[in-house]
Structure formats: structure tokens, C-alpha cells
Design a protein around this motif. Structure first.
Motif, PDB file in Angstrom:
ATOM      1  N   ARG A 500       2.170  19.114   1.949  1.00 47.80           N
ATOM      2  CA  ARG A 500       1.038  18.193   1.396  1.00 47.80           C
ATOM      3  C   ARG A 500       1.369  16.565   2.136  1.00 47.80           C
ATOM      4  NH1 ARG A 500       5.775  17.552  -1.515  1.00 47.80           N
ATOM      5  NH2 ARG A 500       6.492  15.621  -2.326  1.00 47.80           N
ATOM      6  N   MET A 501       0.540  15.910   2.240  1.00 52.50           N
ATOM      7  CA  MET A 501       0.438  14.809   2.970  1.00 52.50           C
ATOM      8  C   MET A 501       1.262  13.923   2.461  1.00 52.50           C
ATOM      9  SD  MET A 501      -1.029  12.623   5.390  1.00 52.50           S
ATOM     10  CE  MET A 501      -2.799  12.915   5.825  1.00 52.50           C
ATOM     11  N   PRO A 502       2.362  13.165   2.984  1.00 49.22           N
ATOM     12  CA  PRO A 502       3.136  12.086   2.597  1.00 49.22           C
ATOM     13  C   PRO A 502       2.077  10.789   2.259  1.00 49.22           C
ATOM     14  CG  PRO A 502       4.163  12.683   4.483  1.00 49.22           C
ATOM     15  CD  PRO A 502       2.752  13.470   4.346  1.00 49.22           C
ATOM     16  N   ASP A 503       2.445   9.873   1.268  1.00 46.35           N
ATOM     17  CA  ASP A 503       1.578   8.985   1.046  1.00 46.35           C
ATOM     18  C   ASP A 503       1.459   7.657   2.068  1.00 46.35           C
ATOM     19  OD1 ASP A 503       3.559   7.007  -0.579  1.00 46.35           O
ATOM     20  OD2 ASP A 503       4.037   9.173  -0.559  1.00 46.35           O
ATOM     21  N   ASP A 504       0.698   6.838   1.865  1.00 45.75           N
ATOM     22  CA  ASP A 504       0.795   5.921   3.204  1.00 45.75           C
ATOM     23  C   ASP A 504       1.949   4.926   2.969  1.00 45.75           C
ATOM     24  OD1 ASP A 504      -1.489   6.489   4.398  1.00 45.75           O
ATOM     25  OD2 ASP A 504      -2.878   5.358   2.985  1.00 45.75           O
ATOM     26  N   ALA A 505       2.615   4.883   2.169  1.00 46.67           N
ATOM     27  CA  ALA A 505       4.040   4.000   2.028  1.00 46.67           C
ATOM     28  C   ALA A 505       5.027   4.822   3.115  1.00 46.67           C
ATOM     29  CB  ALA A 505       4.550   3.762   0.572  1.00 46.67           C
ATOM     30  N   VAL A 506       5.200   6.107   2.921  1.00 45.18           N
ATOM     31  CA  VAL A 506       5.834   7.045   3.804  1.00 45.18           C
ATOM     32  C   VAL A 506       5.252   7.022   5.221  1.00 45.18           C
ATOM     33  CG1 VAL A 506       6.716   9.198   4.077  1.00 45.18           C
ATOM     34  CG2 VAL A 506       6.494   8.346   1.833  1.00 45.18           C
ATOM     35  N   LEU A 507       4.087   6.955   5.449  1.00 49.68           N
ATOM     36  CA  LEU A 507       3.583   7.012   6.786  1.00 49.68           C
ATOM     37  C   LEU A 507       3.859   5.705   7.294  1.00 49.68           C
ATOM     38  CD1 LEU A 507       0.184   8.891   6.200  1.00 49.68           C
ATOM     39  CD2 LEU A 507       2.275   9.733   7.215  1.00 49.68           C
ATOM     40  N   TYR A 508       3.558   4.670   6.711  1.00 51.66           N
ATOM     41  CA  TYR A 508       3.699   3.397   7.294  1.00 51.66           C
ATOM     42  C   TYR A 508       5.087   2.806   7.333  1.00 51.66           C
ATOM     43  CZ  TYR A 508      -1.300   2.836   8.172  1.00 51.66           C
ATOM     44  OH  TYR A 508      -2.305   2.979   8.350  1.00 51.66           O
ATOM     45  N   PHE A 594       0.552  -1.509   5.954  1.00 51.37           N
ATOM     46  CA  PHE A 594       0.419  -0.908   4.445  1.00 51.37           C
ATOM     47  C   PHE A 594      -0.266  -1.648   3.337  1.00 51.37           C
ATOM     48  CE2 PHE A 594       2.895  -0.033   0.476  1.00 51.37           C
ATOM     49  CZ  PHE A 594       2.080   1.276   0.246  1.00 51.37           C
ATOM     50  N   LYS A 595      -0.176  -2.881   3.546  1.00 48.87           N
ATOM     51  CA  LYS A 595      -1.035  -3.525   2.424  1.00 48.87           C
ATOM     52  C   LYS A 595      -2.527  -3.423   2.597  1.00 48.87           C
ATOM     53  CE  LYS A 595       0.523  -7.587   1.832  1.00 48.87           C
ATOM     54  NZ  LYS A 595       1.386  -9.060   2.218  1.00 48.87           N
ATOM     55  N   LYS A 596      -2.899  -3.034   3.530  1.00 45.93           N
ATOM     56  CA  LYS A 596      -4.275  -2.822   3.841  1.00 45.93           C
ATOM     57  C   LYS A 596      -4.844  -1.304   3.264  1.00 45.93           C
ATOM     58  CE  LYS A 596      -4.646  -5.670   7.720  1.00 45.93           C
ATOM     59  NZ  LYS A 596      -5.659  -6.792   7.128  1.00 45.93           N
ATOM     60  N   THR A 597      -3.863  -0.574   2.872  1.00 48.26           N
ATOM     61  CA  THR A 597      -4.307   0.723   2.327  1.00 48.26           C
ATOM     62  C   THR A 597      -4.738   0.728   0.818  1.00 48.26           C
ATOM     63  OG1 THR A 597      -1.972   1.400   1.708  1.00 48.26           O
ATOM     64  CG2 THR A 597      -2.703   1.602   3.929  1.00 48.26           C
ATOM     65  N   GLN A 613       7.960  -0.471  -3.519  1.00 51.88           N
ATOM     66  CA  GLN A 613       9.421   0.308  -3.456  1.00 51.88           C
ATOM     67  C   GLN A 613       9.335   1.259  -2.541  1.00 51.88           C
ATOM     68  OE1 GLN A 613       9.285   0.800  -7.838  1.00 51.88           O
ATOM     69  NE2 GLN A 613      10.979  -0.459  -8.304  1.00 51.88           N
ATOM     70  N   ARG A 614       8.281   2.213  -2.539  1.00 50.18           N
ATOM     71  CA  ARG A 614       8.302   3.261  -1.837  1.00 50.18           C
ATOM     72  C   ARG A 614       8.215   2.910  -0.097  1.00 50.18           C
ATOM     73  NH1 ARG A 614       7.429   7.809  -3.984  1.00 50.18           N
ATOM     74  NH2 ARG A 614       6.727   8.874  -2.187  1.00 50.18           N
ATOM     75  N   TYR A 615       7.515   1.841  -0.164  1.00 50.29           N
ATOM     76  CA  TYR A 615       7.513   1.289   1.617  1.00 50.29           C
ATOM     77  C   TYR A 615       8.814   1.032   1.849  1.00 50.29           C
ATOM     78  CZ  TYR A 615       6.917  -1.169   5.934  1.00 50.29           C
ATOM     79  OH  TYR A 615       7.352  -1.577   7.221  1.00 50.29           O
ATOM     80  N   PHE A 616       9.603   0.172   1.312  1.00 48.92           N
ATOM     81  CA  PHE A 616      10.999  -0.201   1.566  1.00 48.92           C
ATOM     82  C   PHE A 616      11.902   1.021   1.546  1.00 48.92           C
ATOM     83  CE2 PHE A 616       9.188  -4.538   0.426  1.00 48.92           C
ATOM     84  CZ  PHE A 616       9.218  -4.964   1.753  1.00 48.92           C
ATOM     85  N   LEU A 617      11.661   1.957   0.695  1.00 45.08           N
ATOM     86  CA  LEU A 617      12.592   2.912   0.764  1.00 45.08           C
ATOM     87  C   LEU A 617      12.435   3.961   1.848  1.00 45.08           C
ATOM     88  CD1 LEU A 617      12.513   3.805  -3.068  1.00 45.08           C
ATOM     89  CD2 LEU A 617      14.611   3.423  -1.858  1.00 45.08           C
ATOM     90  N   ALA A 618      10.994   4.027   2.190  1.00 42.07           N
ATOM     91  CA  ALA A 618      10.653   4.938   3.489  1.00 42.07           C
ATOM     92  C   ALA A 618      11.181   4.399   4.571  1.00 42.07           C
ATOM     93  CB  ALA A 618       9.214   4.988   3.448  1.00 42.07           C
TER      94      ALA A 618
END
Length: 681
Positions: A500-508, A594-597, A613-618
Motif C-alpha cells: 500500500r501507499m504510505p500516507d503523505d506524512a510518511v512520504l514527506y 506536508f501541510k499543503k496535502t 504526530q505522523r509527520y514527526f514520527l516519520a
């Protein structure tokens, strides 16, 4: 560069493509790496690195055969398995002589043939050792040194052909310090217990290696003493790691005739052609004081001493490709003593990594065709361009930079070339002769080709389309002379998101922040900021803006100097400042993009974690590396990257949005006083 310590196989890596599932098509019951990697017994206010990654570390201890374990090792093992398939298929193909498959297959087969390797013993070096034995005077000594540089050894000094830092359209000949078996000058002088022990063990290692050359114990002891004394003198004239970061002070262009004047015992006009560098009228000497010392040493050490040193340098260069006795001794010192690695990797993995390192240009073509889904380039470019857009927004809003400097910064940003995925053209390696007969000879053959390919550029127009990495190399770089970033295709790999595609938090967090954002920021770090939009070492700042910028870089140096990575061993803030600036810029720009997604705008939770939370964990996941203390000590002495823990905790400690997301209160270890926070880009 993005690179940190590479360290075990983590089941499941997905290659993202534009044909993957839609952005919001998530299975709420699927395992989520960001959630399961955490150690929720750790307070994120105390140590976010361990909070984000400690759960994974508990389940995945560092193997005895590795320096470290984490996301880099996970992805590298995935790539190794893919390259192994390419090697084994090529070896079984019975391909035509000279074809890519023949070269890949025979190189790999020669490395796996331990019976032939052990039977050969030192014979692959016989001709080179004879050349050293034939040295009788200074001219023949310099001739032998020059030749050894053409086959991959690096005695006494370092040299290469690359873009002139001040005239990026031309190639130049560079000379810099080198010749140290321990790699870094500080190993020869630091007085802490660990370093003293390494020096003692190094002398023992030199003695054992000398005995493998057929010398008695008495002669081997004497040889070790000579080598250690000679290398220590080279180290005395070498600059410290942090001093090598100043591109101005390490740029000393002079005519070859003028270099001859300060090194009267070394005729460079005669030595350069022996390395394949013809008609050089000038050279760029990084550390002139080193070459003045080398000039003295050429005569102060006897020809016999230099022959002893050259034999050691040759033997050390090729030790990993010789018989098991030499290979194991080499591993014992350089991996066990220096890095704390107890056992060797499986033979296949060592040979796969070497085959990839030597013939990666050929393997990359197969990798792209057979293992890389369509759309990889497009997906990487999409993320990279989004990062560049928010970077421009940030520069326009800077309150400390004047409009004239902003204009030039924006022009440089706009002109950054993004090389992503894989090159449009591949290098021609048709002249390399690879056989099944000798592993060491194959490595030497590729070394020769690489050297000849490099020096052949001198006097030719600069090829700005050339890549410095393979598509299967999990790394990235910024090249200031080309004002370009390179992000190889395998950076699209994200462990733990099977099918599956990771969410944008992970991508960014990973691809956006720690890769594209990091590399773009290198164009504006303490070194990159000294190069203009065309890649020339040229001040484009107003005096006042430069003063403000340097004040901000001093703050990040001070911040990292306080981090104690091992008892009484602190991060070198000066040496690591470029990477620390890039990490800070990367995580900030990744977050803004990421904030633009849509995920961020709709506040979509996944695995009960908010987008923030997901962005900083990523971002924490991007540097999920657990490292052995010996390897950490080595990294701190030789690497311009801070330890992974501080690549996470350091940048995040400067970000108010991080404080809010994880409730980091005043007085917490992860929260800096406002007057100590670093805000640059």
C-alpha cells in the motif's frame, strides 16, 4: 549528504509508484510502522529518538555481523537481495564475453570462489610487490607511488580530478592530505583510553600483516614501527576534520611549477603524467603545509622505509579480496577493533556489496529494468518540486535577509537541478576486462578503469549530466559545483508499508524532509552557501546578511557541541554543522510541504495518530539507527554527520510545532529556551 551509518532485514519494503492506491485509501486494520516502532514507555519530552524507534530496537537487536541496525540496514538488505538475484542470474547465463551479464556474473563468481582465492594467496599482488621492490631512489619511489594511485591504493597523499570550485565549467587537478591507515589524524594523537588502545592494536595488526608478506617476527615488529612513525608524521601535518570544511582555506590554486618549488624533492611535472594526468598547468592544493611536510619526509625516511610503507598500503588496499588469513585479520582490526563488529557478514553479502560497488553502473541498468516500477522518477520529482516551492516561500518571508540577497538565493534555488531515479545515459565500461580467474585482479581492473575514467576528463568540457551514484544506492547528495541534487531511485523504498501507499506524512517525513529538503538545504549550509547559482565558489551575500547567517550557524554549532553521545565524548558541532543545518532545513521544509496535502488539511488520523504526530514520527523513522558504541566512537571521530539520535532530537528541539504536537513543556530535555533555538531557513 543524506547518508548515515548503514545497518537487518526488515520484512517488507514497498516501492511507491503513481499506480499505487489512492492517497486516502487506507486499511485501518493494517499494521502501522510509525505506531509499532515506538517505545511508549519513553517520554517524548525526554528523548524523542527512543520514543519514536525504541520499540523497533527492542525487537531487532544489532546482529554480531553489523555495525548498526535500523532503516538503512533494512533497505540495504532488500537491495542486496535484489542485486544478489542479478548476480546469480548473470553468473548462470553463460553470457557472451564482454557483455554486462558476463562481467557481473564472472565478478561475482570470482568473489565466491574461496578455494581459488585461498590457493592464490598473495599472487594477485606479486607484480605490484615486485615494482615496489625495484625502487632504488626518489624518482623510482615517486613513480611507484604514482602507479599505486592508478590501481586504487592511496599512499602518502590523495589526488583526484574534479570541477574547479571557482570555475565550475572546467576540470582541475586536486591534491589533499591522505596516506593514513587509520584514516583520521586524531587516531594518532588522542589520549583517551579507547584511542590509545586502538593505536596499540593497530601496531599489532601491522605486525601480523607484515608476517603475511613472509617477514620474520623481528622484521615485522620493525616494519610496524616504521609504518606507525611515518603515518604519525603524515598525521601531524594533516588538518582536523572541522578544518577541512572551509572551501576557501582548502582552495589553494597554483602552477605546477610553483608546487614544485615548495616540494623540491617531488617533481610533480614528471609524476602527474605517470598517473595519467597530462599537460596539467595548475593544481589545487587543499593543504599546502601537508605537502611541505611530505616533501621533507621523502628524504628524511629511507628508501627502505618507504618500500615498507608502500607494501603495507598495497596489502591494506586489497586485503578484503585475498586469502582468508589476510581477509580475517583485516576484518579483525578494521571491523572488530575499530567498529565493534564481532562476526563477518555471510560471504555472499560481502561479495554482492563489492560487485555492486565495482560494477554498479552495469547492475543499475538491470535494476532499473527489472526491479523499478514505472513512475518512480515522476513521484520523486513531484515531492522534490513541492519541497522547492515551500523553500521559495520561506526565503521570501525571511526577516533577517535583505532583498538583494533574497533575489540571489531564490535564483540559486530555482536553478537547482534535480537528478532523480536514474541517469538518462550510462557510462561505457566496455574496456573493463573481468574474468572468473581472480577476485582481486577484477577489483584492481575496475579500480584502473575508474581512475582512467576520472583523469580522462581533464582538459575536456564538464559533463553536468554525469551521476555520482547508482540508482540502487540508498543515499543522496548535493553537488555545489553543479548546483544539483541527486536522489537515486531506491530512495522510494519505505519499509513497513507492504502492498500500500504510505500516507503523505510518511512520504514527506522521509522522502520530503530527510531527503529532498535535506539535500536542497546543503545548497545553503555553511559550505554550500559559498557557491553561487552556477556552482562557483563566489560570495553572493551582502556583508550584513552574511554576518547574520554566520551568527545563526554558530548557534547550531553550540547546540550540537552540548550533545554527549558517549561518556565524555561530545558531538563535534563544527565538523557536523553542514549536515545539522541540512537536517534542520529538511525537517522544516518537509513539514511545510506536508501541510499543503489533503491528509493534513482534513486532519486525517491513521493508527490513532494525528497528521502532525505522523509527520514527526516519520522524520524520526528516517534516522532510525541503533549503533554499537565502538562504531559510534569511530563515527564521531571521522564522520561529518552527527549520530542518528541527534539528527532527530537536535532539529526537532528547535521547532515550536513539534513542542505543541507532543506536549513538550518548558524545562523538558527536548525543548530549548527560546534564545537558544536555531531558525535559519
Amino acid at each position: 549528504m543524506k547518508f548515515n551509518t548503514i545497518a537487518l532485514l526488515f520484512s517488507g519494503v514497498i516501492m511507491l509508484t503513481t499506480s499505487c492506491k489512492k492517497e486516502n485509501d487506507f486499511d485501518p486494520n493494517a499494521s502501522d510502522a510509525l505506531a509499532t516502532n515506538r517505545d511508549t514507555l519513553v517520554n517524548p519530552s525526554d528523548d524523542f529518538f527512543m520514543y519514536a524507534n525504541g520499540g523497533w530496537f527492542k525487537q531487532n537487536p544489532i546482529p554480531d555481523s553489523e555495525r548498526s541496525n535500523g532503516i538503512f540496514r533494512t533497505i540495504q538488505d532488500t537491495i542486496n537481495n535484489q542485486v544478489k538475484q542479478i548476480c546469480e542470474k548473470s553468473a548462470a547465463a553463460n553470457a557472451d564475453k564482454g557483455s554486462n551479464k558476463q562481467k557481473i556474473g564472472d565478478f561475482y563468481a570470482s568473489g565466491m570462489d574461496t578455494i581459488a582465492i585461498n590457493k592464490a594467496g598473495l599472487s594477485p599482488l606479486k607484480g605490484e610487490l615486485a615494482k615496489i621492490d625495484a625502487i632504488t631512489d626518489v624518482p623510482s619511489l615517486l613513480s611507484a607511488m604514482a602507479h599505486l594511485h592508478t590501481i586504487g591504493a592511496s599512499p602518502a597523499f590523495s589526488t583526484y580530478v574534479g570541477q574547479d570550485d571557482k570555475i565550475s565549467t572546467k576540470y582541475a587537478v586536486f591534491f589533499s592530505q591522505g596516506g593514513l591507515g587509520l584514516g583520521n589524524r586524531d587516531y594518532y594523537f588522542n589520549t583517551d583510553k579507547e584511542t590509545v588502545n586502538i593505536r596499540n592494536e593497530y601496531v599489532k595488526h601491522l605486525q601480523v600483516m607484515s608476517r603475511f608478506l613472509g617477514n620474520s617476527e623481528a622484521v615485522s615488529s620493525q616494519n610496524a614501527s616504521v609504518i606507525m612513525r611515518l603515518e604519525t608524521d603524515l598525521a601531524k601535518a594533516s588538518r582536523k576534520l572541522e578544518a577541512l570544511r572551509d572551501p576557501i582555506k582548502n582552495y589553494n590554486k597554483m602552477a605546477v611549477a610553483d608546487l614544485n618549488k615548495i616540494t623540491t624533492n617531488i617533481a610533480w611535472d614528471k609524476t602527474l603524467p605517470l598517473m595519467g594526468i597530462n599537460k596539467a598547468d595548475s593544481v589545487i592544493v587543499g593543504q599546502p603545509e601537508f605537502y611541505k611536510a611530505l616533501n621533507t619526509m621523502i628524504k628524511s625516511y629511507s628508501i627502505a622505509d618507504w618500500k615498507t610503507y608502500l607494501k603495507w598500503d598495497l596489502q591494506n588496499t586489497f586485503a578484503s579480496y585475498l586469502g582468508s588469513d589476510i581477509e580475517k585479520q583485516n576484518f579483525k582490526f578494521y571491523s572488530t577493533v575499530l567498529s565493534g563488529v564481532a562476526t563477518q557478514k555471510p560471504r555472499w553479502k560481502r561479495v554482492v556489496e563489492q560487485t555492486d560497488g565495482s560494477l554498479g553502473e552495469l547492475i543499475g541498468q538491470v535494476y532499473v529494468d527489472e526491479y523499478l516500477p514505472k513512475g518512480t522518477k515522476e513521484k520523486l520529482l513531484e515531492i522534490g518540486n513541492n519541497i522547492r516551492d515551500v523553500y521559495a516561500e520561506h526565503i521570501k518571508k525571511l526577516d533577517w535577509m535583505s532583498e538583494p540577497t533574497k533575489k540571489k538565493a531564490l535564483s540559486k534555488l530555482a536553478k537547482i537541478v534535480m537528478k532523480v531515479g536514474f541517469p538518462d545515459k550510462w557510462k561505457d565500461m566496455s574496456s573493463v576486462n573481468i574474468t572468473k580467474n581472480s577476485y582481486c585482479a577484477n577489483v584492481m581492473a575496475v579500480n584502473k578503469w575508474s581512475h582512467n575514467d576520472m583523469v580522462s576528463k581533464y582538459g575536456k568540457p564538464v559533463d553536468r549530466t554525469e551521476w555520482g551514484m547508482f540508482p540502487q544506492t540508498y543515499n543522496a547528495y548535493y553537488n555545489p559545483s553543479n548546483n544539483e541534487i541527486c536522489v537515486p531511485a531506491c530512495n522510494i523504498l519505505v519499509p513497513g508499508f507492504e502492498g500500500r501507499m504510505p500516507d503523505d506524512a510518511v512520504l514527506y517525513g522521509i522522502i520530503g524532509g530527510s531527503t529532498f529538503g535535506h539535500e536542497i538545504t546543503h545548497g545553503f549550509d555553511d559550505q554550500g552557501s559559498q557557491y553561487d547559482e552556477n556552482g562557483n565558489l563566489n560570495n553572493w551575500w551582502t556583508a550584513e546578511d552574511l554576518k547574520k547567517f554566520q551568527a545563526k550557524t554558530k548557534l547550531i554549532v553550540a547546540q550540537f557541541n552540548k550533545y554527549e553521545a558517549l561518556p565524555t565524548k561530545f558531538v563535534n558541532g563544527d565538523a557536523t554543522q553542514g549536515e545539522n543545518i541540512a537536517d534542520l532545513g529538511g525537517v522544516v521544509m518537509g513539514y511545510e510541504a506536508f501541510k499543503k496535502t489533503n491528509q493534513y488539511k482534513t486532519n486525517q488520523k491513521i493508527a490513532k495518530l494525528s497528521p502532525d504526530q505522523r509527520y514527526f514520527l516519520a522524520y524520526g523513522y528516517a534516522w532510525m539507527v541503533n549503533i554499537k558504541k565502538e562504531s559510534l566512537a569511530q563515527q564521531m571521530m571521522t564522520d561529518v554527520h552527527a549520530p542518528a539520535k541527534f539528527r532527530i532530537n537536535g532539529p526537532l528541539s528547535n521547532i515550536p510545532e513539534f513542542y505543541k504536537t507532543f506536549n513538550i513543556k518548558e524545562g523538558s530535555k527536548m525543548r530549548l529556551p527560546e534564545n537558544e533555538r536555531v531558525v535559519i531557513w
